[in-house]
Design an enzyme around this catalytic site. Sequence first.
Site, PDB file in Angstrom:
ATOM      1  N   TYR A  23     -10.034 -27.233  -8.861  1.00 31.23           N
ATOM      2  CA  TYR A  23     -10.002 -28.204  -7.760  1.00 31.23           C
ATOM      3  C   TYR A  23     -11.378 -28.829  -7.518  1.00 31.23           C
ATOM      4  CZ  TYR A  23      -5.925 -25.244  -6.679  1.00 31.23           C
ATOM      5  OH  TYR A  23      -4.771 -24.506  -6.733  1.00 31.23           O
ATOM      6  N   TYR A 151       3.862 -24.619  -0.371  1.00 34.55           N
ATOM      7  CA  TYR A 151       3.014 -24.450  -1.565  1.00 34.55           C
ATOM      8  C   TYR A 151       3.586 -23.311  -2.397  1.00 34.55           C
ATOM      9  CZ  TYR A 151      -0.692 -23.438  -4.798  1.00 34.55           C
ATOM     10  OH  TYR A 151      -1.388 -23.218  -5.964  1.00 34.55           O
ATOM     11  N   ASP A 245       9.552 -17.125  -1.167  1.00 31.89           N
ATOM     12  CA  ASP A 245       8.260 -16.951  -1.837  1.00 31.89           C
ATOM     13  C   ASP A 245       7.354 -16.204  -0.868  1.00 31.89           C
ATOM     14  OD1 ASP A 245       5.728 -17.136  -2.873  1.00 31.89           O
ATOM     15  OD2 ASP A 245       5.845 -19.263  -3.388  1.00 31.89           O
ATOM     16  N   LYS A 274      -0.365 -11.811  -5.711  1.00 34.06           N
ATOM     17  CA  LYS A 274      -1.581 -11.680  -4.905  1.00 34.06           C
ATOM     18  C   LYS A 274      -1.876 -10.237  -4.468  1.00 34.06           C
ATOM     19  CE  LYS A 274      -2.596 -16.364  -3.807  1.00 34.06           C
ATOM     20  NZ  LYS A 274      -1.571 -17.382  -3.641  1.00 34.06           N
TER      21      LYS A 274
END
Length: 428
Positions: A23, A151, A245, A274
């Site tokens: 990014y 997201y 999610d 994660k």
Amino acid sequence: MENTNNLSDNDYKTGLQHLWLPYTQMLHHKPPLYAKKTAGTHITLENGDVLIDGIASWWAACHGYNPKPITDAVIQQFQVMPHIMFGGFVHKPALQLACRLCQLLGEDLNRVFFTESGSVSVEVAMKMAVQRQLNKKQYQRTKILCFYGGYHGDTFATMSVCDPQEGMHHLFHNALIQQIIAPLPTTEQKKQQCQELIEKHQNELAAIIIEPFIQGAGGMLFSTGHVLEFLRRMADDYDLTLIFDEIFTGFWRTGHEFAFKKTHVKPDIITLSKSLTGGTVPLAATIATEKIFEDFLSLNEEHALMHGPTFMANPVACAAANASLDMFACKNMPKIMKNLSARLKEGLEPCLDNKNVKDVRIMGGVGVVELYPPVNCDEYCRIFAHLGAWIRPFRNIIYLTPAFIMSDEEIHFLTSTIRHVIEQYAHR
Ligand SMILES: *Cc1c(COP(=O)(O)O)cnc(C)c1O
């Protein structure tokens, strides 16, 4: 012979000329921090500076850095079997982890497919939902209903279910599968809009995907269990696979072990990553109910789930995840999360006195300060780092997702640093 300091300076400069950063506009980017080592809540830089990490490396390092039980488990497993292909083999770390995840999630979620990153676990969930329809000869039903503010990852299929405007993903608009994007059904009016979209597209739709309770990287937006109840009803009425999610929200981040456990609603598929390994090594899991699984059972070989990454179910990663689950099991997590939440609240709510602050919201181990104007994220990172904190805002959002081991003093330091920085630097 150069001294080690110079050597590492040289490594930094030369190495940076060969790295492509995430990014980051590489034309004029600020130099990234040079990390040397981590321990607990601390990141030590090559120059000796120590930062307190407010975001736990993108909310993954939930036990803090270098947790000893995980380190030990990883070293031990690495010496025995660092990796083996999962096509044709299984192994103890994966067998154990699959059992434990299903037990934690509840009896309906019963089949685990391991991958190596969050995005891929979402891709697998989408593939399960779509292939399930194909297996039932519903060849048109390949699309996913997703939400503004969502997201789900950076790969092509996951980009297609992210927020179409806010993220960087609008850039790729023409290259993406056109999904059906709905407003998050938080009000009666939005529920109606959502249902109309589902009705209109029901012959094309295979699934609904949502981040329960907190839309994370899309804007740290909070919602309630009513949204999930409504979507469960829609999924049942229109024969859609409901995917939660929980890559952000899983493993206590929202104050419950999994966000959906705040409700009685159950998903058909859930994705985890994660914090699954305590943020130590890459691993992800897509877990489906037996009902979804059964749609793949057939004498037709082509009805098998068509996926299998090289490094899926890596034994070291599975061992790390098992050790992470052991760590959670020894702690009073509800109490820890209640305290963390209270400290974030008392530290961040005073930000509301600042006229640049639009909203402050806290849920579990997530503290969000939403400003009116977007901030220069690079610049804010540097200011925070200069003050001894690692905090990385995006757009107009400054957030904390600290490790669960953080002391009250450290939380106080992080929240007062945010208050100070907003007062000094945020201007409408
Ligand atoms: C981080 C994240 C992903 C993507 O995971 P990666 O490991 O970065 O591919 C997907 N969904 C949610 C909710 C996330 O927070």
